[in-house]
Design a protein around this motif. Structure first.
Motif, PDB file in Angstrom:
ATOM      1  N   ALA A 408       7.199  -1.076  24.875  1.00  0.00           N
ATOM      2  CA  ALA A 408       8.152  -2.911  25.156  1.00  0.00           C
ATOM      3  C   ALA A 408       7.977  -3.090  23.608  1.00  0.00           C
ATOM      4  O   ALA A 408       8.865  -3.775  22.361  1.00  0.00           O
ATOM      5  CB  ALA A 408       7.483  -3.604  25.598  1.00  0.00           C
ATOM      6  N   PHE A 409       6.854  -3.440  22.266  1.00  0.00           N
ATOM      7  CA  PHE A 409       6.796  -4.001  21.685  1.00  0.00           C
ATOM      8  C   PHE A 409       6.597  -3.407  20.461  1.00  0.00           C
ATOM      9  O   PHE A 409       6.241  -3.616  19.485  1.00  0.00           O
ATOM     10  CB  PHE A 409       4.962  -5.237  21.591  1.00  0.00           C
ATOM     11  CG  PHE A 409       5.269  -5.910  23.014  1.00  0.00           C
ATOM     12  CD1 PHE A 409       5.829  -6.521  22.270  1.00  0.00           C
ATOM     13  CD2 PHE A 409       4.992  -6.047  23.881  1.00  0.00           C
ATOM     14  CE1 PHE A 409       6.296  -7.963  23.234  1.00  0.00           C
ATOM     15  CE2 PHE A 409       4.670  -6.926  25.419  1.00  0.00           C
ATOM     16  CZ  PHE A 409       4.910  -7.411  24.660  1.00  0.00           C
ATOM     17  N   VAL A 410       6.040  -2.194  20.900  1.00  0.00           N
ATOM     18  CA  VAL A 410       6.132  -1.103  19.030  1.00  0.00           C
ATOM     19  C   VAL A 410       7.185  -0.119  19.128  1.00  0.00           C
ATOM     20  O   VAL A 410       7.558   0.275  17.448  1.00  0.00           O
ATOM     21  CB  VAL A 410       4.778   0.217  19.318  1.00  0.00           C
ATOM     22  CG1 VAL A 410       4.803   1.058  18.751  1.00  0.00           C
ATOM     23  CG2 VAL A 410       3.155  -1.214  19.771  1.00  0.00           C
ATOM     24  N   LEU A 411       7.865  -0.038  19.997  1.00  0.00           N
ATOM     25  CA  LEU A 411       9.643   0.934  19.331  1.00  0.00           C
ATOM     26  C   LEU A 411      10.108   0.400  19.384  1.00  0.00           C
ATOM     27  O   LEU A 411      10.878   1.015  18.574  1.00  0.00           O
ATOM     28  CB  LEU A 411       9.823   2.176  21.121  1.00  0.00           C
ATOM     29  CG  LEU A 411       7.769   3.208  21.360  1.00  0.00           C
ATOM     30  CD1 LEU A 411       8.708   4.165  22.407  1.00  0.00           C
ATOM     31  CD2 LEU A 411       7.969   3.864  19.831  1.00  0.00           C
ATOM     32  N   PRO A 412      10.590  -0.443  19.458  1.00  0.00           N
ATOM     33  CA  PRO A 412      10.439  -1.458  20.983  1.00  0.00           C
ATOM     34  C   PRO A 412      11.027  -1.198  21.180  1.00  0.00           C
ATOM     35  O   PRO A 412      12.932  -1.182  21.170  1.00  0.00           O
ATOM     36  CB  PRO A 412      10.158  -2.785  20.371  1.00  0.00           C
ATOM     37  CG  PRO A 412      11.173  -2.647  19.382  1.00  0.00           C
ATOM     38  CD  PRO A 412      11.424  -1.964  18.875  1.00  0.00           C
ATOM     39  N   LEU A 413      11.087  -1.095  22.807  1.00  0.00           N
ATOM     40  CA  LEU A 413      12.268  -1.275  23.877  1.00  0.00           C
ATOM     41  C   LEU A 413      12.491  -2.283  24.644  1.00  0.00           C
ATOM     42  O   LEU A 413      13.346  -2.408  25.833  1.00  0.00           O
ATOM     43  CB  LEU A 413      11.392   0.432  24.375  1.00  0.00           C
ATOM     44  CG  LEU A 413      12.178   1.562  23.760  1.00  0.00           C
ATOM     45  CD1 LEU A 413      11.741   2.464  25.301  1.00  0.00           C
ATOM     46  CD2 LEU A 413      12.667   1.645  23.154  1.00  0.00           C
ATOM     47  N   LYS A 414      11.647  -3.405  24.801  1.00  0.00           N
ATOM     48  CA  LYS A 414      11.572  -4.996  25.158  1.00  0.00           C
ATOM     49  C   LYS A 414      11.362  -4.563  26.854  1.00  0.00           C
ATOM     50  O   LYS A 414      10.620  -3.531  27.297  1.00  0.00           O
ATOM     51  CB  LYS A 414      12.982  -5.310  24.775  1.00  0.00           C
ATOM     52  CG  LYS A 414      12.913  -5.412  23.450  1.00  0.00           C
ATOM     53  CD  LYS A 414      14.555  -6.425  22.921  1.00  0.00           C
ATOM     54  CE  LYS A 414      14.433  -6.042  21.151  1.00  0.00           C
ATOM     55  NZ  LYS A 414      15.717  -6.770  21.398  1.00  0.00           N
ATOM     56  N   ALA A 415      12.865  -4.681  27.623  1.00  0.00           N
ATOM     57  CA  ALA A 415      12.173  -5.018  28.846  1.00  0.00           C
ATOM     58  C   ALA A 415      12.898  -3.592  29.802  1.00  0.00           C
ATOM     59  O   ALA A 415      11.774  -3.275  30.407  1.00  0.00           O
ATOM     60  CB  ALA A 415      13.121  -5.420  29.746  1.00  0.00           C
ATOM     61  N   LYS A 416      13.628  -2.646  28.985  1.00  0.00           N
ATOM     62  CA  LYS A 416      13.614  -1.103  29.204  1.00  0.00           C
ATOM     63  C   LYS A 416      11.836  -0.751  29.168  1.00  0.00           C
ATOM     64  O   LYS A 416      11.361   0.235  30.416  1.00  0.00           O
ATOM     65  CB  LYS A 416      14.229  -0.115  27.920  1.00  0.00           C
ATOM     66  CG  LYS A 416      15.580  -0.480  28.904  1.00  0.00           C
ATOM     67  CD  LYS A 416      16.846   0.465  27.766  1.00  0.00           C
ATOM     68  CE  LYS A 416      17.951  -0.988  28.096  1.00  0.00           C
ATOM     69  NZ  LYS A 416      18.747   0.284  26.827  1.00  0.00           N
ATOM     70  N   GLY A 417      11.106  -1.277  28.108  1.00  0.00           N
ATOM     71  CA  GLY A 417       9.658  -0.128  27.622  1.00  0.00           C
ATOM     72  C   GLY A 417       9.008  -0.200  29.098  1.00  0.00           C
ATOM     73  O   GLY A 417       8.085  -0.291  29.569  1.00  0.00           O
ATOM     74  N   LEU A 418       8.824  -2.556  29.542  1.00  0.00           N
ATOM     75  CA  LEU A 418       7.835  -2.276  30.708  1.00  0.00           C
ATOM     76  C   LEU A 418       8.289  -1.931  31.396  1.00  0.00           C
ATOM     77  O   LEU A 418       7.175  -1.685  32.287  1.00  0.00           O
ATOM     78  CB  LEU A 418       8.656  -3.829  30.371  1.00  0.00           C
ATOM     79  CG  LEU A 418       7.439  -4.742  29.402  1.00  0.00           C
ATOM     80  CD1 LEU A 418       8.232  -6.098  29.772  1.00  0.00           C
ATOM     81  CD2 LEU A 418       6.064  -5.147  28.739  1.00  0.00           C
ATOM     82  N   TRP A 419       9.224  -1.527  32.024  1.00  0.00           N
ATOM     83  CA  TRP A 419       9.881  -0.518  33.059  1.00  0.00           C
ATOM     84  C   TRP A 419       9.435   0.791  33.211  1.00  0.00           C
ATOM     85  O   TRP A 419       9.097   1.369  33.772  1.00  0.00           O
ATOM     86  CB  TRP A 419      11.343  -1.152  34.030  1.00  0.00           C
ATOM     87  CG  TRP A 419      11.112  -0.573  35.149  1.00  0.00           C
ATOM     88  CD1 TRP A 419      12.139   0.450  35.823  1.00  0.00           C
ATOM     89  CD2 TRP A 419      11.257  -2.215  35.602  1.00  0.00           C
ATOM     90  NE1 TRP A 419      12.286   0.151  37.630  1.00  0.00           N
ATOM     91  CE2 TRP A 419      11.534  -1.497  37.370  1.00  0.00           C
ATOM     92  CE3 TRP A 419      10.833  -3.538  35.637  1.00  0.00           C
ATOM     93  CZ2 TRP A 419      11.871  -1.759  38.443  1.00  0.00           C
ATOM     94  CZ3 TRP A 419      10.982  -3.527  36.859  1.00  0.00           C
ATOM     95  CH2 TRP A 419      11.638  -3.299  38.541  1.00  0.00           C
TER      96      TRP A 419
END
Length: 466
Positions: A408-419
């Motif tokens: 979510a924070f490094v790549l960042p994929l945001k909400a997709k990253g969290l999921w």
């Protein structure tokens, strides 16, 4: 030999479908109480809806999830006692659980009474926190009913009596809508009436099940009246119930942390809204595998209690294959509805389009969640609660949250990253649960089940099955 094997599979499928169908309906009826109340609150404006949603989330994290977890200790104890034909122990164990959850609920009620101050202390909006604190105060009476209700549900479930319970849950859900309408719009309580309606409905459900027990001739063997024996071995029950409670709580708490992390993303209003839609979607479809999980837990515990390890293994395998089939169907439906799903929850174009891009990940997570839920049910039926708690701890907090944070924070994929962090957690869960299920010594589990039910002083031997 092959015909007998196929016949046993078909027989087991029928048994689990008979159990899981009503249990899924019961889960939906239980979930509808909160949903109906939130729906009525939504007509009182954004502040009311935000406050009720926050209060409901706080109640789930600090109370409801914990009590549901404690109640799952009865999956093992009551299920194996019923299989061992020590029927009176179902009533004893259920009463013991009621006593324990009632004591726990006293401490939870104290926390709920201070909800406003706790929310403000963690930097929630002061106005919303005050309204949420008022809302949850009117849910406190329902907290105690909810605890008793979870124990009664397990009492019925583990002896395969679910149709009557489904009917009474449906009556409660229908009654709840009428109570909500009266208390929200007619009584002057406003949104507090919606919370009070939840309390009233929980108590109604408890009373209906109590009358069912009182006047049903078929339950006289499993409920022989209130027994002083329920006061014995309280600390032994607590030792079993702690890991039972941790299994669902660790999952719920990690999901709430995901919501918190979404608030730290750029454009937090959009990210949090999208994640809320995804969580609501996951919650709705999760009711189906939860019913399958309860069914397979009951079947496994019944067969182990009866000293039939091979039958317990068949029940576990059937449950896994049913979970895979259900998960594939639900995931496909979610994907096919990707263009309309966001509109169910929001009219904002940005939210709707964002949800469309999230749907494939949500579908994958729903498939995985369904499978891990059923595998958790097998673990409960076998009494592997400590192992299950450790698996959940590692999956969500050593894998899921770190992966979510990086994506979510490094790549960042945001909400997709969290999921995607949730997907990673589910994947690790499934892998570990499958390993312990495949490597499990079922004869040893049957012997352990015999040891657990020795409280009634009736010896249980493992039946040789070739």
């Amino acid at each position: 030999m092959e015909g007998g094997w196929k016949q046993s599979i078909v027989k087991e499928v029928k048994k689990q479908l008979y159990l899981s169908g009503p249990l899924i309906a019961i889960g939906l009826f239980q979930y509808s109480l909160q949903l109906i109340s939130i729906t009525f609150v939504g007509h009182h404006g954004e502040l009311a809806l935000s406050a009720a949603s926050l209060a409901t989330s706080f109640a789930s994290v600090t109370g409801f999830a914990l009590i549901v977890g404690v109640g799952t200790a009865l999956d093992t104890l009551c299920g194996q006692s019923f299989g061992a034909e020590q029927y009176h122990m179902l009533g004893v164990y259920s009463q013991r659980a009621m006593l324990v959850v009632s004591i726990i609920n006293i401490f939870i009620a104290i926390i709920w009474a201070n909800t406003k101050h706790i929310l403000i202390a963690v930097h929630q909006d002061a106005t919303i926190s005050r309204e949420a604190g008022q809302y949850i105060l009117f849910m406190i009476p329902g907290l105690f009913a909810h605890g008793l209700l979870q124990c009664l549900i397990k009492f019925f479930q583990t002896q395969n009596r679910v149709c009557g319970m489904m009917l009474l849950s449906g009556i409660t859900s229908s009654f709840h809508a009428i109570v909500c309408l009266s208390l929200v719009f007619k009584s002057g309580l406003s949104i507090r009436g919606a919370a009070l309606a939840i309390s009233v409905s929980y108590w109604l459900n408890v009373l209906l099940l109590a009358f069912y027990i009182k006047f049903s001739a078929s339950l006289t063997d499993t409920w022989t009246g209130f027994s002083i024996e329920a006061m014995h071995n309280i600390f032994s029950f607590i030792r079993i119930s702690i890991p039972s409670a941790l299994m669902p709580c660790l999952k719920v708490w990690s999901f709430e942390l995901m919501i918190f992390l979404s608030g730290l993303l750029p454009n937090p209003k959009l990210e949090t809204s999208v994640l809320a839609v995804c969580f609501n979607t996951a919650q709705v479809v999760w009711v189906i595998p939860f019913g399958l999980s309860a069914a397979v837990s009951t079947r496994v515990s019944n067969e182990l209690g009866a000293g039939r390890p091979k039958a317990a293994r068949v029940a576990a395998n059937v449950g896994i294959f049913m979970a895979i089939a259900e998960g594939l169907i639900v995931a496909l439906i979610i994907v096919l509805l990707r263009n309309v799903w966001g509109r169910v929850f929001s009219n904002e174009k940005g939210v709707v389009k964002y949800v469309e891009t999230m749907v494939p990940i949500v579908a994958a997570s729903s498939f995985l969640d369904g499978n891990q839920t059923v595998l958790s049910g097998i673990a409960r039926g076998c009494g592997w609660k400590k192992i299950g708690a450790w698996i959940n701890l590692g999956s969500y907090y050593l894998v899921g949250l770190p992966v979510a944070s990086v994506f979510a924070f490094v790549l960042p994929l945001k909400a997709k990253g969290l999921w995607l962090g949730i997907v990673a957690a589910f994947s690790v869960q499934i892998l570990l649960f499958i390993i312990i299920t495949i490597r499990g010594n079922w004869e040893k589990q049957a012997n352990k089940a015999a040891g657990r039910v020795n409280a009634s002083n009736i010896p249980v031997a493992v039946v040789s099955q070739g």
